[in-house]
Design an enzyme around this catalytic site. Sequence first.
Site, PDB file in Angstrom:
ATOM      1  N   ASP A 142       0.788  -1.334  -0.106  1.00  0.00           N
ATOM      2  CA  ASP A 142       0.026   0.041  -0.076  1.00  0.00           C
ATOM      3  C   ASP A 142       0.852   1.231   0.060  1.00  0.00           C
ATOM      4  O   ASP A 142       1.806   1.380   0.860  1.00  0.00           O
ATOM      5  CB  ASP A 142      -0.821  -0.042   1.381  1.00  0.00           C
ATOM      6  CG  ASP A 142      -1.905   1.174   1.196  1.00  0.00           C
ATOM      7  OD1 ASP A 142      -2.897   0.704   0.330  1.00  0.00           O
ATOM      8  OD2 ASP A 142      -1.826   1.963   1.936  1.00  0.00           O
ATOM      9  N   HIS A 155      -6.143  13.869 -10.398  1.00  0.00           N
ATOM     10  CA  HIS A 155      -5.948  12.371 -10.312  1.00  0.00           C
ATOM     11  C   HIS A 155      -5.230  12.018 -11.790  1.00  0.00           C
ATOM     12  O   HIS A 155      -4.805  10.818 -11.792  1.00  0.00           O
ATOM     13  CB  HIS A 155      -7.492  11.941 -10.550  1.00  0.00           C
ATOM     14  CG  HIS A 155      -8.168  11.695  -9.493  1.00  0.00           C
ATOM     15  ND1 HIS A 155      -8.181  10.841  -8.310  1.00  0.00           N
ATOM     16  CD2 HIS A 155      -9.151  12.713  -8.537  1.00  0.00           C
ATOM     17  CE1 HIS A 155      -8.811  11.176  -7.421  1.00  0.00           C
ATOM     18  NE2 HIS A 155      -9.567  12.196  -7.744  1.00  0.00           N
ATOM     19  N   ASP A 185      -4.397   2.743  -4.907  1.00  0.00           N
ATOM     20  CA  ASP A 185      -2.878   2.593  -4.812  1.00  0.00           C
ATOM     21  C   ASP A 185      -2.419   1.287  -3.980  1.00  0.00           C
ATOM     22  O   ASP A 185      -1.456   1.443  -3.270  1.00  0.00           O
ATOM     23  CB  ASP A 185      -2.346   3.875  -3.903  1.00  0.00           C
ATOM     24  CG  ASP A 185      -2.970   3.838  -2.389  1.00  0.00           C
ATOM     25  OD1 ASP A 185      -4.006   3.073  -2.381  1.00  0.00           O
ATOM     26  OD2 ASP A 185      -2.589   4.802  -1.576  1.00  0.00           O
TER      27      ASP A 185
END
Length: 271
Positions: A142, A155, A185
């Site tokens: 992560d 974005h 992510d």
Amino acid sequence: MTTFEPRSLGRAIVHNPRPSVQDGLLLVSVMTVGALLALQYNLFWFSAELSEPQRKVSLAEAMALTVLLAFCIVAFVVRRLRDVRHDLARRAVTRSQMRQLRSMASQDSLTGLANRRELDSALASAIASAANGRTHAFFLIDLNSFKRINDIHGHATGDRVLQAVAGRFQSAARPSDLLARLGGDEFALLSYDLDRDTARAIGQRIMATLESEIRVGGKSHRTGASIGVALIPDNGTTADEVIHHADLAMYRAKSEDRTALAFFEAPKDSG
């Protein structure tokens, strides 16, 4: 170059019945007309009774009919073989499209990595192979501080950062390993046939890829990663167990508030 094969011609006739019947009827019609003309003018039975000039004319007519018949037969064969080529071309296009669809169904559209569906299938196979004494490692990765990149730069920039991260992770993984993006992510890596020390070394290579800044859109971006590792079969014998234990290890790594790696540790019995 297409070569004549009786089996190819037979397949073409079977796969194209309507045009084959049409061509066959045309061929039979031409042959019937030719036969009627031969009967009408006695081209064959009474050729001996004809004079020399008449016999030459009759022979020329017979040759013309023969050539016409041969032409019809050749045209029939050529059309059927052309149908074979068209069928093969259509099948090749269909196979190519099916491969593309299967690839799209198993790939993440943004990064080109494997997606969750592909990972689940590979994880199930890895767990099954562990019954033969093989050991694998499952990494959950992560990114840290990625939300800030999205919030500040948008974005579109975040997507380009994810693509760059995916490329760096691929460089750290072994060719035999499966790297996937699970969404957002979050990434995952399935590494085959290794021990704990090798798994740790792979995790450290992954972390090292994020030590340098990522240059996107003329600006530098920095992110880290929290990595949780579950060993197969030690830390799970089902996909749900393995993923859950890697998730617990990943959140333990994330609690350190920096790039870190943690292996799943089973809780010790209080008794």
